[in-house]
Design a protein around this motif. Structure first.
Motif, PDB file in Angstrom:
ATOM      1  N   THR A 164       0.857  -1.181   0.000  1.00 47.85           N
ATOM      2  CA  THR A 164       0.000   0.000   0.000  1.00 47.85           C
ATOM      3  C   THR A 164       0.892   1.230   0.000  1.00 47.85           C
ATOM      4  O   THR A 164       2.039   1.176   0.461  1.00 47.85           O
ATOM      5  CB  THR A 164      -0.935   0.032   1.227  1.00 47.85           C
ATOM      6  N   GLY A 165       0.355   2.326  -0.514  1.00 47.26           N
ATOM      7  CA  GLY A 165       1.131   3.554  -0.530  1.00 47.26           C
ATOM      8  C   GLY A 165       0.247   4.776  -0.419  1.00 47.26           C
ATOM      9  O   GLY A 165      -0.872   4.796  -0.935  1.00 47.26           O
ATOM     10  N   VAL A 166       0.742   5.762   0.284  1.00 50.67           N
ATOM     11  CA  VAL A 166       0.109   7.086   0.360  1.00 50.67           C
ATOM     12  C   VAL A 166       1.125   8.061  -0.213  1.00 50.67           C
ATOM     13  O   VAL A 166       2.303   8.035   0.160  1.00 50.67           O
ATOM     14  CB  VAL A 166      -0.257   7.470   1.812  1.00 50.67           C
ATOM     15  N   TRP A 167       0.671   8.905  -1.143  1.00 49.25           N
ATOM     16  CA  TRP A 167       1.534   9.855  -1.835  1.00 49.25           C
ATOM     17  C   TRP A 167       0.906  11.246  -1.809  1.00 49.25           C
ATOM     18  O   TRP A 167      -0.281  11.388  -2.077  1.00 49.25           O
ATOM     19  CB  TRP A 167       1.677   9.472  -3.304  1.00 49.25           C
ATOM     20  N   PHE A 168       1.710  12.245  -1.553  1.00 49.67           N
ATOM     21  CA  PHE A 168       1.276  13.632  -1.728  1.00 49.67           C
ATOM     22  C   PHE A 168       1.213  13.932  -3.219  1.00 49.67           C
ATOM     23  O   PHE A 168       2.093  13.537  -3.984  1.00 49.67           O
ATOM     24  CB  PHE A 168       2.262  14.579  -1.045  1.00 49.67           C
TER      25      PHE A 168
END
Length: 159
Positions: A83-87
């Motif tokens: 999983t990834g969270v990116w600005f």
């Protein structure tokens, strides 16, 4: 921590943004699995890669200039999934409508490593932090001095 997987996923997201901004639709398709889903805000939801790509190609094709900056990745890897969270900071220019849109969001992605060993996006989407739309008529000094796709917009010359 699987540093190799982290680096490969970062490159995948950067390739996704580059392919989107350069309208490299085949390359963009290769960043996702066929059954990839996408959700953007409350109103846009796609149940397959093809449906999502058709939308992107129609709405962000050569008549629109885009710039997507993705950074500050927070990636968690568990085996062959992640999983990834990116600005996201993005700009969209629509010359024919005289509009400039700017915004900020956080992507929330899921990834899978295929049998070929390559990571691909299985889900992507974001919710906006903010968004502005400005008419270029409100910016008298605004000039689009370069547009990689402008030649595609011009009708052919008569012989």
């Amino acid at each position: 921590m699987d540093l190799q997987a982290l680096r490969e996923i970062e490159r995948l997201k950067y390739r996704y943004a580059r392919a989107l901004d350069t309208k490299a639709w085949i390359e963009l398709a290769d960043t996702m699995v066929p059954e990839a889903t996408a959700v953007y805000g409350e109103h846009l939801s796609f149940e397959s890669r093809d449906a999502f790509l058709n939308f992107l190609e129609n709405t962000l094709g050569s008549h629109v200039i885009t710039e997507h900056h993705c950074g500050h990745p927070e990636i968690d890897v568990e085996g062959d999934t992640a999983t990834g969270v990116w600005f996201l900071a993005d700009t969209v220019v629509v010359p024919e409508d005289g509009l400039v849109m700017r915004g900020s969001a956080y992507y929330h992605d899921r990834y899978v490593r295929g049998t070929d060993g390559l990571w691909r996006i299985s889900h992507t989407g974001y919710e906006r932090n903010w968004e502005t739309v400005t008419s270029v008529a409100d910016m008298p000094s605004f000039r689009l001095t370069s547009n990689r796709w402008s030649l595609l917009q011009q009708p052919p010359r008569a012989s």
